[in-house]
Each structure stands twice: as C-alpha cells, then as structure tokens.
Design a protein around this motif. Structure first.
Motif, mmCIF file in Angstrom:
data_model
loop_
_atom_site.group_PDB
_atom_site.id
_atom_site.type_symbol
_atom_site.label_atom_id
_atom_site.label_comp_id
_atom_site.label_asym_id
_atom_site.label_seq_id
_atom_site.Cartn_x
_atom_site.Cartn_y
_atom_site.Cartn_z
ATOM 1 N N GLY A 15 0.794 -1.226 0.000
ATOM 2 C CA GLY A 15 0.000 0.000 0.000
ATOM 3 C C GLY A 15 0.824 1.274 0.000
ATOM 4 N N VAL A 16 2.136 1.168 -0.212
ATOM 5 C CA VAL A 16 2.976 2.366 -0.156
ATOM 6 C C VAL A 16 3.365 2.906 -1.525
ATOM 7 N N LEU A 17 3.146 2.134 -2.582
ATOM 8 C CA LEU A 17 3.522 2.593 -3.919
ATOM 9 C C LEU A 17 2.280 2.969 -4.709
ATOM 10 N N ASN A 18 2.393 4.060 -5.464
ATOM 11 C CA ASN A 18 1.234 4.467 -6.253
ATOM 12 C C ASN A 18 1.104 3.575 -7.490
ATOM 13 N N PRO A 19 -0.055 3.575 -8.127
ATOM 14 C CA PRO A 19 -0.298 2.683 -9.268
ATOM 15 C C PRO A 19 0.687 2.868 -10.416
#
Length: 150
Positions: A15-19
């Motif tokens: 959940g820490v990296l953007n798409p």
C-alpha cells in the motif's frame, strides 16, 4: 542457521507505492513508451553498453571536483576509492536522491540509501568486470517549511 528470516513482500500489498510505480515495475505495456529498458537485472547490460559509448563525460574533472568537495569533510577511504574509480571508464554510478519532505520521515531516506548501496553490490556480483558506485543526492539546500510541506 541465521536467527533472521528473509521474506519477499508483494509490493502491491504494502500500500505504499502508487499505481504508476506498480505498473512500471510490473512492466505494463501502456508505459513502454516512457522508458528505454525494462526494470530487470538483465537490462543493465544494455545500459552499460549505451553509457560506455558516451564520450562526452570528463571523468577526471568529475572525480577531481568530488575529491575537492570531500576534502573538507575528512573523507572515508572507501568513499575516496569510489570517487577515484569514477575516472575509470568501467565505473558507473547507481544514483538515487531524496527531496526534503515532511511526510516520509527519516526511515524512507535511509531505505533509499541502503537500496542504492545494495544495488551497486548486486550489480558488481552480476557484472564483475565493472565497478558500480552508489551515489546519493540530497536536495536539501533550498527548502523552507512552506516548500517542504507540499
């Protein structure tokens, strides 16, 4: 046997990296127009070949300026050896940086430094005829609170 276990994390589950970053790492075809090489270890041989052809880099000036800049700090011998190695055409930099921001905290900065060092070591093991110098660039010289908090 070590008391520590190593586990690979599924980056999507953290959940820490953007798409966008996840799509890049997963080699989504819609992003191929934006980069030259796939994000995989084998791509470094192509990058080494490409960078080896660049004759516009004055490696001596680069190393001499860095030695001068570090001379005020009492440079560590390993750092000095890495700087001197920049004069060699078989030396490449693995560069990352960090721009001051309030949201990520100091651990993220340390993680980026350690990842850069780890990548340089891994590349040396895979490409032993080359030397890789980890470079960390800290964009800290021109920020005030109003800039850093956005």
């Amino acid at each position: 046997m070590s008391q520590y276990e190593c586990h690979l994390l599924d980056l999507e589950k953290t959940g820490v990296l953007n798409p966008l970053i996840l799509n890049y790492l997963n080699q989504n075809p819609s992003l191929e127009a934006f980069y030259d090489f796939k994000p995989q270890l084998e791509s470094f041989s192509k990058q080494i070949e490409l960078k080896s052809k660049d004759k516009n880099i004055n490696r001596n000036i680069l190393a001499d300026v860095l030695i001068e800049q570090y001379s005020f700090e009492g440079v560590n011998q390993n750092v000095l050896s890495n700087i001197i190695s920049l004069k060699d055409c078989n030396t490449f930099t693995i560069t990352t940086g960090h721009q001051l921001c309030l949201a990520t905290g100091p651990l993220y900065c340390i993680y980026k430094v350690m990842t850069c060092i780890s990548a340089a070591k891994k590349l040396k093991s895979v490409y032993p005829n080359y030397h890789f110098v980890p470079v960390f660039w800290m964009a800290s010289e021109d920020h005030d609170l109003n800039e850093a908090n956005h």
